[in-house]
Design a protein around this motif. Structure first.
Motif, PDB file in Angstrom:
ATOM      1  N   SER A 103       0.857  -1.177   0.000  1.00 60.09           N
ATOM      2  CA  SER A 103       0.000   0.000   0.000  1.00 60.09           C
ATOM      3  C   SER A 103       0.897   1.232   0.000  1.00 60.09           C
ATOM      4  O   SER A 103       2.108   1.141   0.205  1.00 60.09           O
ATOM      5  N   VAL A 111      -5.476   2.678  -7.825  1.00 63.50           N
ATOM      6  CA  VAL A 111      -6.277   3.895  -7.994  1.00 63.50           C
ATOM      7  C   VAL A 111      -6.170   4.320  -9.451  1.00 63.50           C
ATOM      8  O   VAL A 111      -5.103   4.720  -9.921  1.00 63.50           O
ATOM      9  N   MET A 136      -3.389   4.633   0.155  1.00 64.84           N
ATOM     10  CA  MET A 136      -3.957   3.847  -0.945  1.00 64.84           C
ATOM     11  C   MET A 136      -3.608   2.378  -0.748  1.00 64.84           C
ATOM     12  O   MET A 136      -2.447   1.990  -0.865  1.00 64.84           O
TER      13      MET A 136
END
Length: 248
Positions: A181, A201, A197
């Motif tokens: 992440s 994305v 995140m």
């Protein structure tokens, strides 16, 4: 059957409660009294609380830190207001001044972020735009939406405290690999607003900043940390993560 379901539900709540109060190997515990007295609320590294539960909001008086972590605390919910970075245990927040105010931090915390210390990350490799190998565990950052155009990549455990010219404020989409992440920051030095995140994305235009609903995260990232698999449960540490790359 209903009684059994009820029993399972009670057991689940109890387990969650125990997890909240269990001392983490790497993380922080927050107390409603000075000198770490009373029942703590504990947060593992990688976790955030955008608002505190009943009984802890504006009630924390001392903080214990475990492992190579730092804690960011805020005076308002959703990481707003004044902020304070804590990298060691503080037995009494009454002695910590609140910015330039006459007030102190005792009983003024409303949201919390717990992260690894910045020096625990490796400096990212030299950046270049292109179409390159991607990390087995890490993330790639693209100029265009839907992972289009040139990109650069970082492995888990790598960070950039200030993206250089030509890379700063240029990221539109992000892909993550191997359970990694990304924590991205609006300002250099891992400062300002941040976004965590945990999945791909496709377009940062769709993610609004916390301070202004009219602003979004497109072309706004100035510093980065790439976290490894298991980070959210506190099992991963930058010093121990492998730097493995593969072609895709």
């Amino acid at each position: 059957m209903n009684a059994r379901k009820c029993g399972l539900g009670v057991a689940f709540v109890l387990l969650c409660s125990l997890a909240m109060f269990a001392q983490p190997r790497e993380g922080a515990c927050f107390y409603r009294n000075a000198n770490y007295v009373g029942k703590p609320m504990c947060v593992s590294v990688g976790e955030t609380l955008d608002h505190l539960g009943r009984g802890y909001d504006n009630s924390i008086k001392s903080v214990q830190v475990y492992g190579r972590v730092e804690v960011n605390v805020f005076t308002t919910v959703e990481f707003g207001g004044y902020s304070l970075r804590i990298d060691r245990s503080i037995p009494d927040l009454h002695g910590v001044r609140l910015g330039n105010e006459q007030a102190d931090w005792s009983g003024r915390i409303s949201s919390i972020q717990v992260n690894f210390q910045h020096d625990a990350f490796r400096r990212g490799r030299e950046l270049r735009w292109g179409h390159m190998e991607v990390p087995r565990a890490g993330a790639c950052f693209y100029r265009n939406e839907r992972f289009g155009g040139d990109y650069f990549c970082l492995a888990s455990g790598e960070s950039y405290d200030a993206l250089p010219e030509g890379f700063n404020d240029t990221i539109t989409s992000v892909r993550v690999f191997g359970g990694a992440s990304v924590v991205a920051f609006n300002d250099p030095g891992f400062g300002g607003l941040r976004i965590h995140m945990r999945n791909d994305v496709q377009d940062l235009h769709h993610f609004r900043t916390q301070d202004n609903p009219w602003k979004n995260w497109n072309n706004r990232i100035s510093s980065l940390q790439v976290l490894g698999a298991g980070y959210g449960e506190g099992r991963w540490h930058p010093d121990r993560d492998r730097d493995e790359w593969q072609h895709r």
